[in-house]
Design an enzyme around this catalytic site. Structure first.
Site, PDB file in Angstrom:
ATOM      1  CG  ASP A  87       5.432   5.986   2.622  1.00 38.42           C
ATOM      2  OD1 ASP A  87       4.596   5.393   3.318  1.00 38.42           O
ATOM      3  OD2 ASP A  87       6.420   5.433   2.120  1.00 38.42           O
TER       4      ASP A  87
ATOM      5  NE  ARG B  97      -2.854  -5.756  28.144  1.00 40.08           N
ATOM      6  CZ  ARG B  97      -3.692  -6.633  27.604  1.00 40.08           C
ATOM      7  NH1 ARG B  97      -4.442  -6.286  26.570  1.00 40.08           N
ATOM      8  NH2 ARG B  97      -3.784  -7.837  28.089  1.00 40.08           N
TER       9      ARG B  97
ATOM     10  NE  ARG C 125      11.094   2.038   2.388  1.00 43.86           N
ATOM     11  CZ  ARG C 125      11.441   0.766   2.537  1.00 43.86           C
ATOM     12  NH1 ARG C 125      12.569   0.452   3.117  1.00 43.86           N
ATOM     13  NH2 ARG C 125      10.663  -0.198   2.083  1.00 43.86           N
TER      14      ARG C 125
HETATM   15  O1  F6P Z   1       6.139   3.019  -0.113  1.00 44.11           O
HETATM   16  C1  F6P Z   1       4.972   2.642   0.502  1.00 44.11           C
HETATM   17  C2  F6P Z   1       5.220   1.640   1.608  1.00 44.11           C
HETATM   18  O2  F6P Z   1       3.963   1.236   2.081  1.00 44.11           O
HETATM   19  C3  F6P Z   1       6.126   2.119   2.745  1.00 44.11           C
HETATM   20  O3  F6P Z   1       5.459   2.887   3.715  1.00 44.11           O
HETATM   21  C4  F6P Z   1       6.633   0.831   3.302  1.00 44.11           C
HETATM   22  O4  F6P Z   1       7.870   0.990   3.948  1.00 44.11           O
HETATM   23  C5  F6P Z   1       6.784  -0.025   2.082  1.00 44.11           C
HETATM   24  O5  F6P Z   1       5.895   0.495   1.104  1.00 44.11           O
HETATM   25  C6  F6P Z   1       6.493  -1.486   2.311  1.00 44.11           C
HETATM   26  O6  F6P Z   1       6.661  -2.144   1.112  1.00 44.11           O
HETATM   27  P1  F6P Z   1       6.326  -3.673   0.865  1.00 44.11           P
HETATM   28  O7  F6P Z   1       4.846  -3.816   0.864  1.00 44.11           O
HETATM   29  O8  F6P Z   1       6.914  -3.966  -0.473  1.00 44.11           O
HETATM   30  O9  F6P Z   1       6.975  -4.425   1.969  1.00 44.11           O
END
Ligand code: F6P
Length: 341
Positions: free
Chosen positions: A127, A162, A171
Site C-alpha cells: 500500500d 463498455r 484501504r
Molecule cells: O495491507 C496490504 C493489503 O493488501 C491491503 O491493501 C488490503 O486491504 C489487505 O492487505 C488485504 O488483506 P487480506 O489479504 O488479509 O484480506
C-alpha cells in the site's frame, strides 16, 4: 548473536529478498546465527521455527510470498501472547528479532521493544502508506501489475464500448490506484482520501464515450462516495480490528449503468497484486533494507527500523512506523485529475 526473523501481515513481493540479504550478510559477514519464526507473530507465540541459514535462502531472491509464511496474528489478542513470546525467545536463546511487516506487525514490535525485547523493524506493505519511509517494497510490483491490467482492459473496453472498472487494493491510502491509474491512462481514479461525487464520475464516463473511446475507472477498495460508507465483503474484524473491504467496483458498475445506460463491468485485481515475482525496484529496495536491518541488529540499534529517505537507507525509531499514515495529498490527486474524462 542468535537472531530470529519473522514476516507478518499481508504477504508482499520482496519479502524473500529481505530475508536473503539479512542472512547472507548476517551469517556470511558477521557470523551470526539465525532462526526463522513461521507465520508472523504466531511463530514466536507457538514456537513454530524453521532453520534459516545460507542454504535456506539460496534461490529465493525472485520468489514472491515469504518462505517463512505470514499471518495477521496479534499477540495482544492471544492468551498470554506476550509472555509466551518472551519465554520462547529465552528458551530458544534468541538474542534479537528482525520483524518485517507493516503498521500492525511493527506496532507489536514497538510494544515488545518497550518491554525489553531486542527488535529491529523492516517496513513492508504494497500500500506504500507508511509515513516513515519514502517507499515500501512491493508497491512498485503491485503498481506494475495493475498498470498491465489497465493496459489490457483499454483494448477490450474499446471493442465492446463498455465502461470498465478496475478495483485495486488500498484501504486508507490510494497510492496504488493513483500510480497505476496515471501510468495506465485511466479516465477516472477514485481514492480513499477523496470522497467522490457519483454524478461527476458518470459525467466523465459520458464525456469519454462522446469522444468515441471507452472509459476506464480505477477505484481503490477503500474509496467512498460522498456521504457514503466503505463497501465491505464480510462482517467482523480481523485481530488488528480491520474490516475486509471489497465491493466498491461492483457497486459503481451498477450505478454507472443506471445513470448512463452504458454497460459497465468490474475487474477486481485482489491478491494478484501481491503475488508473484518482485520488480527490479522492489528486489533492490528489499535487499538494501535487509542489509541495513542486519547492520542495525549487529550494532545493537534495537527499537529502530530501516527506512528509505531519498536514495539513502536510514534508521528511524520503530514507533514512527505507526504514528502517521502516508496519504495522497490533494495536490497530487489534482495532477491525476487533469486527465479525467
Ligand atoms: O495491507 C496490504 C493489503 O493488501 C491491503 O491493501 C488490503 O486491504 C489487505 O492487505 C488485504 O488483506 P487480506 O489479504 O488479509 O484480506
Amino acid at each position: 548473536m542468535r537472531i530470529g526473523v519473522l514476516t507478518g501481515g499481508g504477504d508482499c513481493p520482496g519479502l524473500n529478498a529481505v530475508i536473503r540479504a539479512v542472512v547472507r550478510k548476517g551469517a556470511g559477514i558477521y557470523g551470526h546465527e539465525f532462526v526463522g519464526f513461521r507465520d508472523g507473530w504466531k511463530g514466536p507465540i507457538e514456537n513454530l521455527t524453521m532453520p534459516l541459514g545460507i542454504a535456506e535462502v539460496r534461490g529465493i531472491l525472485p520468489r514472491g510470498g515469504t518462505i517463512l509464511g505470514s499471518s495477521r496474528t496479534n499477540p495482544f489478542k492471544v492468551d498470554n501472547g506476550i509472555e509466551r513470546i518472551t519465554e520462547n525467545l529465552a528458551t530458544g536463546a534468541v538474542d534479537a528479532l528482525i520483524a518485517i511487516g507493516g503498521e500492525d506487525t511493527l506496532g507489536v514490535a514497538t510494544k515488545l521493544h518497550e518491554i525489553g525485547v531486542n527488535v529491529v523493524g523492516v517496513p513492508k506493505t504494497i500500500d506504500n502508506d507508511l509515513n516513515a519511509t519514502d517507499y515500501t517494497f512491493g508497491f512498485d510490483t503491485a503498481v506494475n501489475i495493475a498498470m498491465e491490467a489497465i493496459d489490457r482492459l483499454h483494448t477490450t473496453a474499446e471493442s465492446h464500448h463498455r465502461a470498465l472498472i478496475v478495483e485495486v487494493m488500498g484501504r486508507h491510502a490510494g497510492w496504488i490506484a493513483l500510480h497505476a491509474g496515471m501510468a495506465g491512462g485511466a479516465n477516472v481514479i477514485l481514492i480513499p482520501e477523496q470522497p467522490f461525487s457519483l454524478e461527476r464520475v458518470c459525467s466523465y464516463v459520458e464525456s469519454r464515450f462522446q469522444s468515441h473511446y471507452a472509459p476506464i475507472i480505477v477505484v481503490a477498495e477503500g474509496a467512498v462516495p460522498d456521504g457514503g460508507e466503505n463497501a465491505t465483503m464480510a462482517k467482523g474484524l480481523d485481530s488488528f480490528g480491520h474490516v475486509r473491504l471489497g465491493g466498491i467496483g461492483e457497486w459503481l458498475a451498477g450505478e454507472i449503468e443506471k445513470a448512463t445506460g452504458k454497460e459497465a463491468r468490474t475487474t477486481v485485481l485482489g491478491h494478484i497484486q501481491r503475488g508473484g515475482t518482485p520488480s527490479a525496484f522492489d528486489r533492490t529496495l528489499a535487499t538494501r533494507f535487509g542489509l541495513h536491518a542486519i547492520d542495525a541488529a549487529h550494532d545493537g540499534a534495537f527499537g529502530e527500523m530501516v527506512a528509505l529517505r531519498g536514495t539513502e537507507i536510514v534508521r528511524v525509531p520503530l514507533a514512527s512506523a505507526t504514528t502517521e499514515l502516508k496519504l495522497v495529498k490533494p495536490e497530487m490527486y489534482a495532477e491525476a485529475e487533469v486527465f479525467f474524462g
